[in-house]
Structure formats: structure tokens, C-alpha cells
Design a protein around this motif. Sequence first.
Motif, PDB file in Angstrom:
ATOM      1  N   VAL A  53       2.610 -60.823 110.069  1.00 11.74           N
ATOM      2  CA  VAL A  53       3.737 -59.888 110.064  1.00 11.74           C
ATOM      3  C   VAL A  53       4.294 -59.713 111.474  1.00 11.74           C
ATOM      4  N   ARG A  54       3.422 -59.525 112.441  1.00 17.92           N
ATOM      5  CA  ARG A  54       3.880 -59.319 113.817  1.00 17.92           C
ATOM      6  C   ARG A  54       4.595 -60.551 114.363  1.00 17.92           C
ATOM      7  N   ALA A  55       4.077 -61.729 114.039  1.00 19.40           N
ATOM      8  CA  ALA A  55       4.716 -62.959 114.512  1.00 19.40           C
ATOM      9  C   ALA A  55       6.121 -63.090 113.930  1.00 19.40           C
ATOM     10  N   ALA A  56       6.272 -62.726 112.671  1.00 23.75           N
ATOM     11  CA  ALA A  56       7.593 -62.786 112.052  1.00 23.75           C
ATOM     12  C   ALA A  56       8.540 -61.764 112.670  1.00 23.75           C
ATOM     13  N   GLN A  57       8.050 -60.581 112.908  1.00 19.87           N
ATOM     14  CA  GLN A  57       8.873 -59.552 113.548  1.00 19.87           C
ATOM     15  C   GLN A  57       9.277 -59.978 114.953  1.00 19.87           C
ATOM     16  N   ASP A  58       8.370 -60.584 115.678  1.00 23.16           N
ATOM     17  CA  ASP A  58       8.679 -61.071 117.022  1.00 23.16           C
ATOM     18  C   ASP A  58       9.755 -62.144 116.992  1.00 23.16           C
ATOM     19  N   ALA A  59       9.838 -62.872 115.875  1.00 22.74           N
ATOM     20  CA  ALA A  59      10.835 -63.927 115.720  1.00 22.74           C
ATOM     21  C   ALA A  59      12.168 -63.388 115.202  1.00 22.74           C
ATOM     22  N   GLY A  60      12.247 -62.074 115.007  1.00 23.09           N
ATOM     23  CA  GLY A  60      13.509 -61.474 114.605  1.00 23.09           C
ATOM     24  C   GLY A  60      13.667 -61.196 113.124  1.00 23.09           C
ATOM     25  N   TRP A  61      12.603 -61.393 112.350  1.00 21.39           N
ATOM     26  CA  TRP A  61      12.667 -61.129 110.921  1.00 21.39           C
ATOM     27  C   TRP A  61      12.451 -59.640 110.624  1.00 21.39           C
ATOM     28  N   VAL A  62      13.170 -59.141 109.622  1.00 21.76           N
ATOM     29  CA  VAL A  62      12.859 -57.849 109.022  1.00 21.76           C
ATOM     30  C   VAL A  62      11.851 -58.139 107.918  1.00 21.76           C
ATOM     31  N   VAL A  63      10.626 -57.632 108.071  1.00 21.05           N
ATOM     32  CA  VAL A  63       9.524 -58.037 107.194  1.00 21.05           C
ATOM     33  C   VAL A  63       9.292 -57.025 106.076  1.00 21.05           C
ATOM     34  N   ASN A  64       9.179 -57.570 104.875  1.00 18.73           N
ATOM     35  CA  ASN A  64       8.828 -56.819 103.674  1.00 18.73           C
ATOM     36  C   ASN A  64       7.458 -57.309 103.237  1.00 18.73           C
ATOM     37  N   ARG A  65       6.440 -56.470 103.345  1.00 18.79           N
ATOM     38  CA  ARG A  65       5.074 -56.868 103.004  1.00 18.79           C
ATOM     39  C   ARG A  65       4.743 -56.385 101.598  1.00 18.79           C
ATOM     40  N   VAL A  66       4.350 -57.313 100.723  1.00 14.89           N
ATOM     41  CA  VAL A  66       4.124 -56.995  99.319  1.00 14.89           C
ATOM     42  C   VAL A  66       2.791 -57.582  98.870  1.00 14.89           C
ATOM     43  N   ALA A  67       2.028 -56.820  98.103  1.00 11.95           N
ATOM     44  CA  ALA A  67       0.755 -57.284  97.544  1.00 11.95           C
ATOM     45  C   ALA A  67       0.957 -57.629  96.070  1.00 11.95           C
ATOM     46  N   ALA A  68       0.862 -58.899  95.740  1.00  8.63           N
ATOM     47  CA  ALA A  68       1.222 -59.376  94.403  1.00  8.63           C
ATOM     48  C   ALA A  68       0.389 -58.761  93.290  1.00  8.63           C
ATOM     49  N   ALA A  69      -0.911 -58.627  93.499  1.00 10.23           N
ATOM     50  CA  ALA A  69      -1.781 -58.093  92.447  1.00 10.23           C
ATOM     51  C   ALA A  69      -1.533 -56.622  92.183  1.00 10.23           C
ATOM     52  N   ASP A  70      -0.971 -55.923  93.157  1.00 11.91           N
ATOM     53  CA  ASP A  70      -0.816 -54.478  93.052  1.00 11.91           C
ATOM     54  C   ASP A  70       0.480 -54.061  92.372  1.00 11.91           C
ATOM     55  N   VAL A  71       1.430 -55.001  92.248  1.00 17.79           N
ATOM     56  CA  VAL A  71       2.746 -54.621  91.708  1.00 17.79           C
ATOM     57  C   VAL A  71       3.106 -55.339  90.400  1.00 17.79           C
TER      58      VAL A  71
END
Length: 247
Positions: A36-54
Motif C-alpha cells: 500500500v505504501r509503495a503504491a501511495q508513494d507512486a501517486g496512487w489513491v489506494v483502496n484496500r479491500v479484503a475479499a473474504a470479508d465482503v
Amino acid sequence: MTTRTEKRLSVVEVTRYRPRDVEYHAYVEVLNSRAVRAAQDAGWVVNRVAAADVGTASLLALTDASDAIMLMGGEDISPRFYDGAADYPFESQHFETADEGQISLVHRAIRRGTPLLGICRGLQVINVALGGSIVQDLGTQTIHKNLGAPIRDIMAAHTVALDSSSRLSTDLGVSEILVQSAHHQAVAHLGDGLVTVGVAPDGVVEAVEHIEAPITGVQFHPEDPGAPSGQLAALVARLSVRERALA
């Protein structure tokens, strides 16, 4: 609130709850948080989702606006999704809701031409989604995991030879990389449209690409703290490239 100019990336993990294995969950949390941090550092707006939970419907809805997808590591895929044996060595807990949802994400990414990166289990999800099968256990003489080690020491280092004609090799600028891995399963039969672009010294498939869609899978863990510097950032950067959609 995001704007149209912002890049939206969904980092999709298996679950945020592992009360049966707290130590393993804590380690997975380290890996996923680093992604997540690496993606944010690259300029992405990150949406973190847990597949089993939703569940599948909610997973698809929550990731519908994503410009790219990252499928993270975790437990074994249930054998029922690739016609595998019901019992095998070192079998982990299965999260079939996550399997189903992540497989659906791969299918949608293919249809839309959405860039997708699968890491470890994520590569295997890509393969199974496209009709491939899984080696259910690599045995005890393996270079891919430090068997019996504490979870913090589970990663094993080895090299991966890359196909010099592959997009992955071109983007990384090398024909061989050093990786950190911790897997007891691997690709058996390749799914439709996939090609092997990275192989370990023992012949195990370590990286795949789709022949047309912007989909890449790596069996190793670039998000591990012990991975070579810049490896994760280089793979995240590939998610900014959208190739033509298949439908």
C-alpha cells in the motif's frame, strides 16, 4: 474525494481477520502495508479491500472504479477451483469467498483491459481464473520457503531468470533478478493466454504475463522487507500502463 486526474488502485487481500493464526496475520499485514505504501508513494489513491470479508458482489462494486488492481498473497486457493485433490501436504486454511471474488476480478480485468498485478497467491489466482492448475506442494527439498522456520524467517532468497523478450524483463531492465519467496505451491498447467516469463533455478514458474492483457503475476514477494531495493516500486510502476482491452 478523488478526482478524475487521480489514479485509483485497489489492493485486494484475502482477509483482515485471522484469529486462528495471529502471528501469520501480523506478518501478512506487514507485507500488505508495504505494498500500500509503495503504491501511495507512486501517486496512487489506494483502496484496500479484503475479499473474504465482503463477498464477491461487494468486492466487484468496491473495486469498480479502480484503474488498476493488485492481488496480494495469502492462503492456498481451494482445490475445488482447479479440480485438485482435497487433501495434500501443508494444506492451509481456505477462504473460498476470497477465491471466488478474486477470480471474478481477474475475469473483469481481462474484459476491461485493467492493469493487474498478482503477488504469490495472486499469481496463482490469475492462473486458476484462466483455467490453469496448481502444484499443490513442492515438497520438503525446496528453495522456495524456509520450512520449519519462524514466520519472520520464512522467506528464502533465490534467483529468477527472466525471458529477455518479456515486458517484465524490459521494464526491470535485467534478465535475472534476486527474489524473496515463501510458497509451497506453484503453477502446474498454465491458464489460457498466459506465458511463463520468469523461472527459478529448479524450473518452478516465478513470473507470468498475459499475451494481450496488462496482467502480470509474480510468485515471489517484492513487498517483503528483505526484497531488493526498488523491485516493488518497479512492479507498481507497470500498473500505470494500460494496453488494449480484449472486449
